[in-house]
Design an enzyme around this catalytic site. Structure first.
Site, PDB file in Angstrom:
ATOM      1  CE  LYS A 181      -3.701   2.827   0.632  1.00  0.00           C
ATOM      2  NZ  LYS A 181      -4.430   2.614   0.626  1.00  0.00           N
ATOM      3  CG  ASN A 231      -0.320   6.593  -5.935  1.00  0.00           C
ATOM      4  OD1 ASN A 231      -0.797   6.948  -6.950  1.00  0.00           O
ATOM      5  ND2 ASN A 231      -1.359   6.182  -4.907  1.00  0.00           N
ATOM      6  CB  CYS A 287      -1.276  10.972  -4.641  1.00  0.00           C
ATOM      7  SG  CYS A 287       1.292  11.923  -5.411  1.00  0.00           S
ATOM      8  N   GLY A 314      -5.853  -2.969 -13.647  1.00  0.00           N
ATOM      9  CA  GLY A 314      -6.997  -2.464 -13.827  1.00  0.00           C
ATOM     10  C   GLY A 314      -8.304  -3.225 -14.284  1.00  0.00           C
ATOM     11  N   GLY A 315      -8.614  -3.911 -13.557  1.00  0.00           N
ATOM     12  CA  GLY A 315     -10.216  -4.983 -13.183  1.00  0.00           C
ATOM     13  C   GLY A 315      -9.394  -6.183 -13.914  1.00  0.00           C
ATOM     14  CB  THR A 332     -11.018  -4.940  -7.003  1.00  0.00           C
ATOM     15  OG1 THR A 332     -10.636  -3.613  -6.844  1.00  0.00           O
ATOM     16  CG2 THR A 332     -11.853  -4.475  -5.908  1.00  0.00           C
TER      17      THR A 332
HETATM   18  C1  FMN Z   1      -9.508  -0.283  -1.843  1.00  0.00           C
HETATM   19  C2  FMN Z   1      -8.560   0.599  -2.896  1.00  0.00           C
HETATM   20  C3  FMN Z   1      -7.305   0.966  -2.214  1.00  0.00           C
HETATM   21  C4  FMN Z   1      -6.103   1.334  -3.024  1.00  0.00           C
HETATM   22  N1  FMN Z   1      -4.561   2.330  -2.545  1.00  0.00           N
HETATM   23  C5  FMN Z   1      -3.652   2.295  -3.480  1.00  0.00           C
HETATM   24  C6  FMN Z   1      -3.239   3.064  -2.413  1.00  0.00           C
HETATM   25  O1  FMN Z   1      -2.779   3.025  -1.790  1.00  0.00           O
HETATM   26  N2  FMN Z   1      -1.575   3.502  -4.343  1.00  0.00           N
HETATM   27  C7  FMN Z   1      -2.100   3.462  -5.477  1.00  0.00           C
HETATM   28  O2  FMN Z   1      -0.766   3.302  -5.718  1.00  0.00           O
HETATM   29  N3  FMN Z   1      -3.067   2.497  -5.851  1.00  0.00           N
HETATM   30  C8  FMN Z   1      -4.019   2.045  -4.717  1.00  0.00           C
HETATM   31  N4  FMN Z   1      -5.276   1.716  -5.552  1.00  0.00           N
HETATM   32  C9  FMN Z   1      -5.616   0.955  -6.785  1.00  0.00           C
HETATM   33  C10 FMN Z   1      -5.188   0.352  -6.912  1.00  0.00           C
HETATM   34  O3  FMN Z   1      -4.220  -0.444  -6.751  1.00  0.00           O
HETATM   35  C11 FMN Z   1      -5.152  -0.675  -8.608  1.00  0.00           C
HETATM   36  O4  FMN Z   1      -4.541   0.746  -9.786  1.00  0.00           O
HETATM   37  C12 FMN Z   1      -6.938  -0.207  -9.240  1.00  0.00           C
HETATM   38  O5  FMN Z   1      -7.662  -0.729  -7.999  1.00  0.00           O
HETATM   39  C13 FMN Z   1      -7.252  -0.574 -10.127  1.00  0.00           C
HETATM   40  O6  FMN Z   1      -6.995  -2.084 -10.104  1.00  0.00           O
HETATM   41  P1  FMN Z   1      -8.192  -3.596 -10.078  1.00  0.00           P
HETATM   42  O7  FMN Z   1      -9.208  -3.090 -11.300  1.00  0.00           O
HETATM   43  O8  FMN Z   1      -7.040  -4.775 -10.467  1.00  0.00           O
HETATM   44  O9  FMN Z   1      -8.340  -2.993  -8.535  1.00  0.00           O
HETATM   45  C14 FMN Z   1      -6.167   1.360  -4.625  1.00  0.00           C
HETATM   46  C15 FMN Z   1      -7.382   0.233  -5.348  1.00  0.00           C
HETATM   47  C16 FMN Z   1      -8.553   0.012  -4.092  1.00  0.00           C
HETATM   48  C17 FMN Z   1      -9.950  -1.116  -4.311  1.00  0.00           C
END
Ligand code: FMN
Ligand code: FAD
Ligand code: FES
Lengths: 281, 314
Positions: free
Chosen positions: B43, B124, B127, B240-241, B263
């Site tokens: 994270k 990241n 941000c 992503g997804g 996710t």
């Molecule tokens: C609950 C949650 C917390 C996240 N926290 C971060 C984070 O701290 N830093 C970051 O770069 N991305 C963060 N993300 C983004 C994920 O790393 C990822 O880029 C994004 O969810 C898309 O991928 P997914 O569709 O497989 O979830 C977070 C996503 C979720 C759902």
């Protein structure tokens, strides 16, 4: 298909910390009254190494126009390793639980758990008081089983809107618990009356610990009485969850700590917390 | 035996499957052996302590989710003392995600976190940058280049730049990150979104808006991963997804060298383990010796030339 764990947890993880994703089979899923349903699953033995107060994260089915995406947290209502049985008592609250209610006997349900920290019963506590309202009973029921196993005396104050909605009374009674029922319709569930009942118990047989869950009102009452009589207690709390495992930090709540107000994860540090640490909402 | 290993700059991964930042923590070790993963991505942390956003922090939106967790952080000291040693017990490389409010603060953290045990730093840059009205660094090529140069100067470790879908200049931002010294691109973060409860008329997230993740995000981040792979020479890590083996194949074929699963782990905590097994089986079944044969194998042919004009609406 049979109930099965979907993967192997590493040996390095202590047995009581292992979390499993498993497919379980529905043995039955029936209403117990107008509001609540009891779901009984055929579950692999590994996942039934549970503590009262822990929960499972349930993947509700996509069914009849309901499309729940995230899992839904559900307290363990009963766990019986000998029978390979896992039980949940739930109320239809929205999309996910409505879909859950449509599951039929023989269908499969994916569950993750056991999760979180359960209730504690100190060795020298003899008289336990459980105060529950509504579906909170689901969370507190396995505590009654544990109290019986440990030879503790348990008093359960069960609160509901009306007598028909009082649940698990027989369950508690069969476990040797003393039952006190209070209901809104009979006008016995107000705080002043409850306080009187609890004061009576403290003055009589005595109370070594309080256990409750869910309600802000009951939390405040027990916090006051606990502070006044120096009685420890625990409360199971709820918060919306995504991962259920401690990874996403969406389920935090505020707690009182020596260092000030701190955030803790309900899924990981909880769902059971120290009564005095918990903050109303 | 098929070869699942991939190369991200100087770093070799035993397989191309790793968790996405914020959807993984040491807690997953109670479910399966983390050594199965290609890398361990933590994270995002910030230098100082942060509380994160008000609750509710997540909500569902038709088969996907929004989150406004924010970046609650116990600070860099806590991470170095507690988390780095924890992950040293695993042989999968540790990738630490970091962010900062300003380019200089970001670079300082980058330097501080460059300690033994850390294999790569994921920056990241999706941000908010408080010096640019809160616009994310990676929304524009110029702020991307500026922050990446500072980060590059702050560490010798591999730098992975995590891009945002909240930009209309994907290819230019990707090139700016490469020029600024990124060793790889992670494509992408969540997309800014909103959901309102029509009964109460209240936004469903405590923070009003949040990031879309899960299956609905995939076509967008897949498109971006494809564009980035065309635009730069450094490896692209798709994100992503992703929830199935087919999703992984799609990203690899589009040009990604590895992928991150986010996710989907919330829905099935063991999904990454399952996908690794399925990837191996897929390669064996298709008589491929290495997963690397899939990377960038998309048959876009002449149409590829038009990709540069697709930045706005088609
Ligand atoms: C609950 C949650 C917390 C996240 N926290 C971060 C984070 O701290 N830093 C970051 O770069 N991305 C963060 N993300 C983004 C994920 O790393 C990822 O880029 C994004 O969810 C898309 O991928 P997914 O569709 O497989 O979830 C977070 C996503 C979720 C759902
Ligand atoms: C540790 C724990 C144990 C629980 N045990 C039980 C139980 O034994 N029996 C029971 O009936 N209910 C229990 N609940 C509440 C149960 O999780 C919610 O009723 C359920 O998630 C509602 O989902 P839904 O889709 O039907 O409702 P919706 O309102 O459609 O749900 C929308 C979203 O909000 C979340 N949500 C809604 N209400 C709650 C809530 N009270 N707590 C947490 N998340 C919520 C849902 O999970 C979902 O993500 C428990 C909650 C927690 C946190
Ligand atoms: S639900 Fe993810 S940390 Fe508690």
């Amino acid at each position: 298909m049979t109930a099965a764990v979907l993967h192997v947890t590493p040996d390095s993880v202590p047995a009581n910390e292992r979390v499993f994703e498993s497919e379980c089979l529905v043995k039955s899923n029936i209403p117990v009254n107008n509001d609540y349903r009891l779901l009984i699953l055929d579950a692999p033995a590994e996942i039934l190494n549970c503590t009262p107060g822990q929960f499972f994260h349930i993947q509700c089915p996509v069914r009849g126009g309901h499309q729940p995406y995230l899992r839904r947290p559900m307290s363990i209502y009963g766990y019986f390793p000998e029978k390979g049985e896992l039980q949940f008592l739930y109320k239809i609250a929205g999309e996910g639980t409505a879909a859950l209610a449509e599951l039929k006997t023989g269908e499969s349900l994916n569950v993750v758990g056991p999760l979180g920290q359960g209730f504690h019963i100190a060795q020298d506590w003899q008289n336990l008081l459980l105060l529950a309202r509504g579906v909170g009973l689901a969370t507190l029921a396995p505590l009654a089983l544990e109290a019986q196993r440990l030879g503790k005396k348990l008093t359960a104050i069960c609160s509901a809107r009306s007598p028909e909605l009082l649940m698990s009374i027989d369950y508690f009674r069969d476990l040797g618990a003393e039952i006190i029922t209070v209901t809104d319709s009979e006008g016995t569930s107000d705080l002043a009356h409850l306080q009187g009942v609890i004061e009576g118990l403290i003055a009589g047989p005595g109370i070594d610990a309080f256990y409750t869950c869910g309600s802000n009102r009951l939390l405040k009452l027990l916090q006051e009485m606990g502070a006044k009589h120096n009685i420890p207690g625990e409360i199971a709390l709820e918060q919306q969850m995504a991962c259920g495992l401690g990874m996403c930090q969406c389920c935090v709540r505020s707690f009182r700590a020596e260092s000030g107000i701190v955030h803790k994860r309900v899924c990981k540090e909880g769902p059971v917390f120290d009564l005095q640490e918990a903050m109303g909402w | 035996m098929v070869d699942l290993s991939v190369q991200i700059g100087d770093l070799s991964l035993k397989n191309p499957i790793m968790p996405a930042s914020g959807t993984f923590s040491e807690d997953l070790a109670t479910v399966f052996d983390l050594n199965m993963l290609g890398a361990l991505v933590t994270k995002t942390i910030t230098r100082g302590l942060r509380q994160g956003n008000p609750t509710p922090r997540v909500c569902e939106v038709s088969g996907s989710m929004l989150n406004s967790i924010g970046i609650p952080s116990k600070g860099v000291g806590h991470f170095i003392t507690n988390m780095v040693p924890f992950y040293q017990a695993y042989n999968s490389p540790l990738v630490v995600s970091i962010s900062g409010n300003t380019a200089d603060e970001f670079a300082r953290l980058c330097e501080e976190i460059s300690v033994p045990g850390v294999a790569a730093i994921e920056v990241n840059i999706s941000c908010p940058n408080i010096e640019e009205d809160g616009k994310a660094f990676a929304m524009r090529p110029a702020s991307t280049l500026d922050v990446m140069r500072k980060l590059r100067a702050a560490t010798d470790l591999p730098l992975w730049a995590k891009l945002t879908p909240n930009t209309g200049e994907t290819s230019d931002v990707a090139r700016a990150a490469e020029e600024g010294g990124a060793d790889a691109l992670v494509v992408s973060n969540t997309m800014l979104s909103m959901s309102i409860d029509v009964q109460s008329r209240k936004p469903r997230l405590g923070n009003l808006m949040g990031g879309l993740s899960g299956p609905s995000l995939k076509p967008i981040s897949l498109r971006m991963a494809y564009q980035c792979a065309k635009a730069v020479d450094i490896p692209v890590i798709g994100c992503g997804g992703i929830s199935t083996i087919d999703d992984v194949l799609e990203y690899l074929i589009a040009g990604a060298s590895a992928v991150q699963v986010g996710t989907a782990t919330f829905i099935h905590p063991t999904v990454m383990v399952q996908i690794i097994g399925e990837l191996e089986a897929y390669l064996a079944q298709h008589n491929m010796a290495s997963v690397r044969e899939l990377i960038g194998s998309v048959r876009d042919e002449e149409a590829a030339d038009t990709v540069v004009f697709m930045e706005a609406a088609p």
